[in-house]
Design an enzyme around this catalytic site. Structure first.
Site, PDB file in Angstrom:
ATOM      1  CG  HIS A 111      10.958  70.264  55.897  1.00 53.92           C
ATOM      2  ND1 HIS A 111      12.295  70.015  55.708  1.00 53.92           N
ATOM      3  CD2 HIS A 111      10.435  70.457  54.660  1.00 53.92           C
ATOM      4  CE1 HIS A 111      12.577  70.055  54.414  1.00 53.92           C
ATOM      5  NE2 HIS A 111      11.464  70.321  53.757  1.00 53.92           N
ATOM      6  CD  GLU A 128       9.468  72.862  51.650  1.00 51.83           C
ATOM      7  OE1 GLU A 128      10.470  73.587  51.521  1.00 51.83           O
ATOM      8  OE2 GLU A 128       9.533  71.623  51.661  1.00 51.83           O
ATOM      9  CG  HIS A 187       8.179  67.453  50.762  1.00 56.02           C
ATOM     10  ND1 HIS A 187       8.045  67.659  52.123  1.00 56.02           N
ATOM     11  CD2 HIS A 187       9.342  68.051  50.413  1.00 56.02           C
ATOM     12  CE1 HIS A 187       9.072  68.370  52.565  1.00 56.02           C
ATOM     13  NE2 HIS A 187       9.889  68.613  51.535  1.00 56.02           N
ATOM     14  NE  ARG A 207      19.650  63.169  52.557  1.00 60.33           N
ATOM     15  CZ  ARG A 207      20.638  63.603  53.334  1.00 60.33           C
ATOM     16  NH1 ARG A 207      21.120  62.839  54.307  1.00 60.33           N
ATOM     17  NH2 ARG A 207      21.160  64.796  53.162  1.00 60.33           N
TER      18      ARG A 207
END
Length: 333
Positions: A111, A128, A187, A207
Site C-alpha cells: 500500500h 495497518e 505483505h 496487487r
C-alpha cells in the site's frame, strides 16, 4: 441550550451492521464467529466500521440507527471523533476495522503511504496492523516484509519470473501474534489466518503477485508492478513480528504510531477506563468472550466476540464487567 449541545449530551456507544464481503479466498468462519443469521458463503471479510465511499457502515442501535458513519461524522464532528482528529481528517473517519478469514492465500500486496496516495488517488495511504485470532489448528502462515535486499529492478524481474515469494519473510502464526504493517511493507495474509485488522481508511491496494490464479472466466487478475515499484520500502529487518508480553487484567500496548494506538485487554476482573484526557473516539474489537460496558452517561451495552463498538470522543470513562473472560482490542487516533 442550543441544539449542538443537546446532540453532544445524547451521544452513546455505537454498534454497526457488518458489511460482509465474499471473496475467492474467503472461508466460513466469520458468520458463526459473529453469530449472524446469514447464508452468505466464502465470506473473506467483515467490514466492521467503515467510512470507505460506497461501503459506509450503518448504525444498528439507538436513536441514530439507520444513519451511516459518514452522516454521523458530518453531524457530530469533533464530538464523535475528537476535535484534533476533526481538524486533521474533516468529515473522513480515519480508521477501517475488519475481520478477515483466509481459506486460501491472499495476493501479495503493498500500500502507498499518505503522500503517494494523495498524489495518485486523492486518498489516505494504508498503514495497518493484524492481530491473529485463529490459525486453523496450527496450519496458518502469513508474509510480512523483505528477507533479503533487492533493488526495484530486481523486484520487477522476480515478479516476471514468479520468484517474488523467495524474497519475502514467511511466518507460521499463533493466536495472539501481532504484525504492524507500515505503508510500503510488502505483505500477504496466508491460508488459515483468521485476523482482526486495523487500518487507515483507504481502499488503495497494489496487487504485486497473485500466484497466477484465474477467475471463473479464466482471466488472471491485474497486477500493479509499476505502481508498486516506487511504493515499496526496500528496507530489510531481522524480524517483522511485534513482540509483547501478554498480561491479565491490564492493558498491553501493541502499536503506537501516527495513525492509531492499539492495546489488547484480557480481562477476568472489572476494569475502569479513564478517557477524560483523550481527544479521540475509541473502538473496542471483541475477539473472545463477552462483557457489559457502561459509559459515564449511564449507557450500558453488551459486547461479545465478533462485535466492534465505537465510543464517541465525548466518552469520559467506561466500566467494563467481564462475563467470565473477555479479550478485546482498544484502538484510537
Amino acid at each position: 441550550m442550543n441544539i449542538n449541545t443537546l446532540k453532544i449530551l445524547i451521544m452513546y456507544p455505537f454498534k454497526f451492521n457488518p458489511i460482509l464481503k465474499s471473496t475467492i479466498w474467503g472461508g466460513e468462519k466469520i458468520i458463526p464467529f459473529k453469530q449472524l443469521n446469514a447464508t452468505q458463503s466464502q465470506v473473506g471479510e467483515s467490514w466492521e466500521i467503515s467510512n470507505v465511499p460506497g461501503d459506509e457502515s450503518v448504525v444498528a442501535n439507538g436513536a441514530d440507527a439507520g444513519k451511516n458513519l459518514s452522516e454521523l461524522v458530518k453531524e457530530y464532528k469533533g464530538a464523535l471523533v475528537g476535535e484534533s482528529n476533526y481538524q486533521r481528517f474533516g468529515d473522513n473517519f480515519p480508521l477501517l476495522i475488519k475481520f478477515i478469514d483466509a481459506c486460501d492465500d491472499l495476493s501479495i500486496q503493498v500500500h502507498p503511504d499518505d503522500e503517494l496516495a494523495k498524489v495518485r488517488h486523492n486518498s489516505l495511504g494504508k498503514t495497518e496492523m493484524w492481530y491473529v485470532i485463529g490459525n486453523n489448528g496450527g496450519k496458518a502462515h502469513l508474509r510480512s516484509g523483505l528477507k533479503k535486499q533487492i533493488t526495484p529492478d530486481e523486484y520487477a524481474a522476480m515478479i516476471a519470473d514468479n520468484t517474488i515469494c523467495d524474497a519475502l519473510a514467511d511466518y507460521a502464526v499463533q493466536p495472539g501474534d501481532v504484525f504492524f504493517l507500515p505503508a510500503g511493507r510488502i505483505h500477504s495474509i496466508g491460508a488459515g489466518c483468521f485476523i482482526a485488522e486495523i487500518q487507515e481508511t483507504s481502499n488503495v491496494t497494489y496487487r504485486i503477485y497473485d500466484f497466477n490464479r484465474k477467475d471463473k472466466n479464466g482471466n488472471t487478475r491485474e497486477l500493479h508492478t509499476e505502481l508498486s515499484k516506487d511504493a515499496i520500502d526496500y528496507t530489510v529487518e531481522a524480524d517483522y513480528r511485534t513482540h509483547y508480553t501478554p498480561k491479565k487484567n491490564e492493558p498491553v500496548e501493541l502499536v503506537s504510531c501516527n495513525h492509531f494506538t492499539t492495546s489488547v485487554y484480557d480481562l477476568t476482573e472489572n476494569m475502569s477506563m479513564d478517557y477524560s484526557e483523550l481527544d479521540s473516539f475509541v473502538i473496542y474489537i471483541c475477539m473472545e468472550g463477552s462483557c457489559t460496558v457502561t459509559d459515564n452517561e449511564g449507557n450500558t451495552l453488551t459486547m461479545q466476540a465478533g462485535e466492534s463498538v465505537l465510543f464517541p470522543a465525548t466518552t469520559q470513562s467506561l466500566e467494563v464487567v467481564p462475563q467470565g473472560n473477555v479479550k478485546f482490542l482498544e484502538t484510537y487516533v
